[in-house]
Design a protein around this motif. Structure first.
Motif, PDB file in Angstrom:
ATOM      1  N   LEU A  52      27.728  28.296  41.770  1.00 59.55           N
ATOM      2  CA  LEU A  52      28.952  28.943  41.295  1.00 59.55           C
ATOM      3  C   LEU A  52      28.967  30.422  41.655  1.00 59.55           C
ATOM      4  CD1 LEU A  52      31.589  29.021  39.673  1.00 59.55           C
ATOM      5  CD2 LEU A  52      30.204  29.274  37.595  1.00 59.55           C
ATOM      6  N   GLU A  53      27.879  31.108  41.406  1.00 63.67           N
ATOM      7  CA  GLU A  53      27.874  32.548  41.635  1.00 63.67           C
ATOM      8  C   GLU A  53      27.873  32.888  43.121  1.00 63.67           C
ATOM      9  OE1 GLU A  53      24.903  34.126  38.897  1.00 63.67           O
ATOM     10  OE2 GLU A  53      26.185  33.585  37.184  1.00 63.67           O
ATOM     11  N   GLU A  54      27.296  32.040  43.939  1.00 65.18           N
ATOM     12  CA  GLU A  54      27.410  32.238  45.394  1.00 65.18           C
ATOM     13  C   GLU A  54      28.855  32.036  45.853  1.00 65.18           C
ATOM     14  OE1 GLU A  54      24.651  29.748  47.450  1.00 65.18           O
ATOM     15  OE2 GLU A  54      22.882  30.740  46.589  1.00 65.18           O
ATOM     16  N   ALA A  57      30.983  35.027  44.759  1.00 61.78           N
ATOM     17  CA  ALA A  57      30.715  36.222  45.567  1.00 61.78           C
ATOM     18  C   ALA A  57      31.347  36.110  46.948  1.00 61.78           C
ATOM     19  CB  ALA A  57      29.208  36.437  45.689  1.00 61.78           C
ATOM     20  N   ALA A  58      31.448  34.887  47.460  1.00 55.80           N
ATOM     21  CA  ALA A  58      31.975  34.687  48.812  1.00 55.80           C
ATOM     22  C   ALA A  58      33.494  34.728  48.866  1.00 55.80           C
ATOM     23  CB  ALA A  58      31.484  33.357  49.364  1.00 55.80           C
ATOM     24  N   ALA A  66      39.067  40.253  40.058  1.00 59.96           N
ATOM     25  CA  ALA A  66      39.389  40.915  38.797  1.00 59.96           C
ATOM     26  C   ALA A  66      38.558  40.357  37.642  1.00 59.96           C
ATOM     27  CB  ALA A  66      40.879  40.756  38.483  1.00 59.96           C
ATOM     28  N   PHE A  67      38.016  39.159  37.814  1.00 55.70           N
ATOM     29  CA  PHE A  67      37.190  38.545  36.778  1.00 55.70           C
ATOM     30  C   PHE A  67      35.694  38.758  37.033  1.00 55.70           C
ATOM     31  CE2 PHE A  67      41.242  36.471  36.592  1.00 55.70           C
ATOM     32  CZ  PHE A  67      41.455  36.246  35.239  1.00 55.70           C
ATOM     33  N   ALA A  68      35.383  39.337  38.186  1.00 58.00           N
ATOM     34  CA  ALA A  68      33.978  39.555  38.534  1.00 58.00           C
ATOM     35  C   ALA A  68      33.373  40.596  37.603  1.00 58.00           C
ATOM     36  CB  ALA A  68      33.857  40.011  39.985  1.00 58.00           C
ATOM     37  N   ASP A  69      32.216  40.287  37.075  1.00 55.11           N
ATOM     38  CA  ASP A  69      31.526  41.206  36.175  1.00 55.11           C
ATOM     39  C   ASP A  69      30.034  40.907  36.259  1.00 55.11           C
ATOM     40  OD1 ASP A  69      30.450  42.721  34.155  1.00 55.11           O
ATOM     41  OD2 ASP A  69      31.851  42.050  32.609  1.00 55.11           O
ATOM     42  N   PRO A  70      29.230  41.836  36.762  1.00 50.71           N
ATOM     43  CA  PRO A  70      27.787  41.586  36.860  1.00 50.71           C
ATOM     44  C   PRO A  70      27.143  41.214  35.530  1.00 50.71           C
ATOM     45  CG  PRO A  70      28.389  43.574  38.067  1.00 50.71           C
ATOM     46  CD  PRO A  70      29.613  43.159  37.304  1.00 50.71           C
TER      47      PRO A  70
END
Length: 220
Positions: A52-54, A57-58, A66-70
């Motif tokens: 999912l996280e790959e 990121a791609a 806008a939903f990306a949050d480390p």
């Protein structure tokens, strides 16, 4: 007009309940399994979240970014947890002692890995189901497995979101982003459909875990 976050909640309610009623979940939270099954569940999550996280990121769609949050990233926490449960070097160990990956988790990860540039609706739906679920019901899971299986928080980092601040405020802000995101009518319909399917996909992982637990011969 009903807010999109409310539409998502209503549209997925039945699938959400169906997933929660899976035998593995009810048995685990009632304390009728063993602590090894907590490790087994975390392993499935690692397989899924790596994919999912790959995929997230791609995908460079600004609406998804806008939903990306480390602070939401779960892979490092899951890798820590699995070292606690299975020891350092666990990835090179044989698939005994709960170190099996279910067919459902493999299929879910493969599906995520196949996502391309046009996968906004799919990824947004799974982002919503997975992360908002971890921030909500995941907190109950953490509390109950600590109580029933004598685990400490050091083996349950997956459920700890130290970087997001107060959980309710964060979830409220997340839902507001869902309400504000610019989606066409067909994209909204796709997100709703994919979100309902996501709960069923997760339920299959639970079904596979219980089947393996009962000795059905699911290959590891």
């Amino acid at each position: 007009m009903t807010a999109f976050s409310e539409q998502l909640k209503a549209h997925t309610a039945a699938a959400h309940q169906h997933a929660e009623d899976a035998g593995f979940v009810t048995e685990l939270l009632a304390g009728r399994l063993d602590r090894g099954q907590v490790g087994a569940l975390l392993l499935q999550n690692l397989i899924i979240y790596r994919a999912l996280e790959e995929a997230l990121a791609a995908n460079q769609d600004p609406r998804l970014q806008a939903f990306a949050d480390p602070a939401l990233a779960r892979v490092p926490a899951l890798e820590q947890d699995l070292q606690v449960h299975f020891g350092a070097g666990w990835e090179s160990l044989p698939a005994e002692a709960n170190l099996y990956v279910t067919p459902g988790a493999r299929a879910y990860a493969d599906q995520l890995a196949a996502m391309g540039p046009g996968s906004l609706a799919y990824l947004l739906a799974h982002h919503y189901v997975r992360y908002l679920g971890d921030l909500s019901g995941g907190q109950i899971i953490s509390t109950l497995v600590q109580r029933h299986y004598g685990l400490g928080p050091e083996g349950l980092n997956f459920y700890a979101f130290d970087g997001v601040g107060k959980l309710k405020a964060y979830k409220d802000a997340y839902r507001q982003r869902l309400d504000d995101v610019e989606l066409s009518g067909s994209e909204r319909a796709d997100v709703l459909a994919h979100a309902a399917t996501a709960f069923e996909t997760n339920r299959q992982v639970f079904v596979d875990l219980m089947a393996h637990r009962l000795g059905s011969g699911i290959p590891s």
